[in-house]
Scaffold this active site. Sequence first.
Site, PDB file in Angstrom:
ATOM      1  CB  CYS A  15      43.384  25.461  39.445  1.00  0.00           C
ATOM      2  SG  CYS A  15      41.623  25.707  39.762  1.00  0.00           S
ATOM      3  CB  ALA A  63      40.770  29.389  40.836  1.00  0.00           C
ATOM      4  CG  HIS A  87      43.249  35.869  35.041  1.00  0.00           C
ATOM      5  ND1 HIS A  87      44.487  36.180  35.535  1.00  0.00           N
ATOM      6  CD2 HIS A  87      42.473  35.577  36.108  1.00  0.00           C
ATOM      7  CE1 HIS A  87      44.463  36.095  36.858  1.00  0.00           C
ATOM      8  NE2 HIS A  87      43.252  35.725  37.228  1.00  0.00           N
ATOM      9  NE  ARG A 108      38.678  37.337  42.935  1.00  0.00           N
ATOM     10  CZ  ARG A 108      38.133  38.075  41.978  1.00  0.00           C
ATOM     11  NH1 ARG A 108      36.841  37.948  41.714  1.00  0.00           N
ATOM     12  NH2 ARG A 108      38.856  38.903  41.273  1.00  0.00           N
TER      13      ARG A 108
END
Length: 560
Positions: free
Chosen positions: A80, A83, A213, A114
């Site tokens: 998502c 994330a 991002h 991660r």
Amino acid sequence: MSENTSVLTADPLAIVRGAAAMSEAEAAEVKRGLLEGYPAKIARKREKQIVVNSRDERGYSPEIQANTRTLPGVITQRGCTYAGCKGVVVGPTRDILQITHGPIGCGFYSWLTRRNQTRAESPDDDNFMPYALSTDLQDNDIVFGGEKKLRKAIREAYDIFKPKAIAVFSTCPVGLIGDDVHAAARDLSAELGITVFAMSCEGYKGVSQSAGHHIANNAVFTHVVGKNETAPEGEFKVNMLGEYNIGGDSFELERIFEDLGITLVTTFSGNSTFVSMGQAPFADLDIVMCHRSINYMAEMLETKYGIPWFKVNFIGAGPTGKSLRHIAEYFGDSGLSDRTEALIERESAAARAVLEEVKPRLEGKTVLMYVGGSRAHHYQDLFRELGMKVLSAGYEFAHRDDYEGRKVIPDIKIDADSRNIEVLEVSPEPERYAPRRTETQLATLRASGVPVDDYDGMMGEMADGTLVIDDVSHYETEKLIELLKPDLLCAGIKEKYVVQKHGIPLKQLHSYDSGGPYAGFKGAVNFYREIDRLVNGSVWGKIKAPWDLNPELSGTYGSL
Ligand code: CFM
């Protein structure tokens, strides 16, 4: 020279891309096999996202549909927007205290999952990475609003940790109930006298983590970059963009840069700090590892400060050498060039020695790779070094430019989902804008193969007859195993155990399982050995899938 040239007669680290293991007709047959299980409407959509690579005389690849919504009912491997923002771009920075504004699950599942590593340098160097802070929104907050709770949480977090900066991440319910996270951040920044910034990165904001991002790039550029006026020392100053230190990759690259006398001002954002990111405008070059997640930052740094960028790839010994040579060429210093050549020679020798041992056991084996937005490309040369064939590869959430190259950017249709994400207006900063190279110098670099301000994408470097698949679905992954019978699959945790039950090894290229680093020369050696162990392990032939032992449940689509 073919891709299968023996290690005894050719340098395995020379970047020579050969023919595919499948013909275009065979690949088209596999595509048909993938689509035939779908209802007609879904097959029509997926048809545009599954492409047989076939480049024209200019090296241009066919168009692929990407960065569009996953169809309801199709099991995707995507993540998502939250994330992509919290987990990927901002997360690895150790001294920004990060608060998830939302229900506890979002914070919990982004807590150290991660494998982005960091290393505090001194006892005064804050490291908040082991913590997960959340406002833990409850039903009551959803009804009456969560902003007060957020303000209280920021104050409480400040009292406990005394950080230099706090970042707040919005989760889905925050956008739905309309909490003004930005007003809370502004007020608390003034009250506490530190940087506090918030991001509207609700999970549903975009079609995947890619939107997150972009949102994170905008926030870091606005609130962090340029906020530290202390100039770093060093002759060859570089920022590394899109390297997140998964499994220690950045540590290995930092070792190489230090050895060469290259000053890494900051990384966005593996092993990074608020303090070092603030110094980014002092660098003279930006090298971009993951284009998808951080190309916005590269462009904004160039526009505002005049720092050129180019794409690098430190995955594989050959690509590492090539990227280091490009950096040396950019700086045009004979001392740096000599040191670079000496290092490449030294460290390549170790890589070649391991290849001589493992390559005969791996040559000709096949691999499928479906990863994120850049690694499905980055790892291809590393497999080529091993003599393995990539039959098919794809990204989960990349855009057309990551597949076909930046030349297609003007042709990309901006849909409502992309329009949702703000594009910052950036202009040269009068005091600090200084083009580091003239247009003529940049043109000379381009002419000698340095990809200044450019990225050619994955498909241009993949052989004709390879199958390129965007947003691969769970169903397609199983079907690909049936049709292509690969020796190895590279993907993530969501695919791992199902694939292994088929008796096929899966290497996680997101978290690296428990391995790494895989970047740089030493990383390549780690990868060679790991793949040899995995592919040639004797356990796989002994596995009997549960569905081979018991009858499977079957069903049909309710409507077509
Ligand atoms: Fe860039 Fe990444 Fe990737 Fe990515 Fe990611 Fe990742 Fe990835 Mo997982 S930033 S696009 S959102 S290289 S977390 S470190 S491995 S999907 S291919």
